[in-house]
Design an enzyme around this catalytic site. Structure first.
Site: not given
Ligand code: GUN
Length: 295
Positions: A54, A98, A121
């Site tokens: 990311k 995350q 998100d």
């Molecule tokens: N863990 C697995 N997929 C995601 C996601 O799309 N966003 C976040 N913040 N954590 C994750």
């Protein structure tokens, strides 16, 4: 019939080019550079890899990223303090925590401490609830990416039978709501569904996000169906595979997404899109994605 393979990398690359252009226009008109805070708690290697991806993707389109690494031993209150500090920072337009968080942390409180206008998100309860009425501030990235892939391929959703396999909060449930909003007839299957095939065989569009390799076999798929594989599984031989028997189902479907290279690249891309949209809104600029952002 042999399916057309939907190239998620290529679609993601073209959206990322649009992202670069939007960042540049925003910077020239307002001096604002979009900023994303990425919060990583603990040392889960998979999470660390996702966060690294990311952060790299942000750099590639000109988004400034702020990486916050916190020990697994942190308590909920201290994490909430960090979120509050990031929320108050005008250089930060998006905050992502995350997941998964260590089990002793109150995940719901943490996610709902992120201001909705920075919840890129789409995990805040307000955004989750907004999916029910088709009015989120930010749609969640993976289902948003699937919708954009379908749009890009010119695959209509309205009035079609869609079956979503997997009912997670991150993918399955929001995916089903977003497709209902687009007037599909949606069925949701999950780990306790009996005789999965009797549902999947009816699907014009089958979205699979169950986390089980080879869950979907050719005999479970209608000839000509569109098959979207959201699964990411590491096999004993070290290779990454989705939830669908790709080689088998490919002989029967009209479209199919590969793993890797299908939905995966779209998820990070939609995070970039949401972050840029947030910065444009904060700067008072009309947002390019505003019509598409309707959940
Ligand atoms: N863990 C697995 N997929 C995601 C996601 O799309 N966003 C976040 N913040 N954590 C994750």
């Amino acid at each position: 019939m042999v399916a057309k393979i939907i190239d998620g990398r290529q679609v993601a690359a073209s959206i990322r080019q649009e992202c670069r252009e939007r960042v540049e226009v925003l910077r020239q008109r307002t001096g604002v550079v979009p900023g994303l805070a990425v919060v990583l708690v603990g040392d889960n290697p998979a999470s660390a890899l996702y966060v690294a991806n990311k952060v790299r993707a942000c750099g590639e389109v000109g988004i400034r990223s702020f990486r916050q690494e916190l020990p697994a031993s942190i308590d909920t209150a201290t994490l909430l303090d960090t979120i509050q500090r990031l929320s108050a920072d005008p250089a930060i337009h998006g905050i992502l925590v995350q997941l998964p968080l260590p089990p002793h942390i109150d995940m719901r409180r943490v996610l709902s401490a992120i201001p909705v206008e920075k919840d890129v998100d789409g995990f805040h309860l307000y955004n989750v609830g907004g999916l029910v009425v088709g009015n989120t501030v930010f749609p969640p990235c993976t289902p948003y990416g699937v919708c954009r892939l379908l749009e890009h391929e010119g695959i209509p959703v309205e009035a079609r039978n869609v079956v979503v396999v997997g009912a997670s909060n991150i993918v399955g449930k929001p995916m089903a709501l977003m497709l209902m909003q687009r007037e599909a007839t949606v069925s949701i299957c999950h780990a306790k569904t009996r005789d999965l095939a009797q549902y999947t065989i009816l699907a014009d569009i089958l979205v699979v996000a169950a986390g089980k390799p080879n869950l979907i076999l050719p005999q479970m798929v209608k000839t000509g169906a569109v098959v979207i594989d959201v699964g990411i599984n590491r096999l004993p031989n070290g290779k990454i595979a989705g939830d669908v028997d790709f080689e088998g189902v490919r002989q029967k479907a009209s479209y199919i997404t590969p793993v890797p290279g299908g939905v995966g690249p779209m998820t990070v891309t939609m995070l970039l899109v949401n972050t840029i949209t947030s910065a444009e809104r904060a700067a008072g600029l009309p947002t390019e994605g505003s019509s598409r952002n309707a959940a």
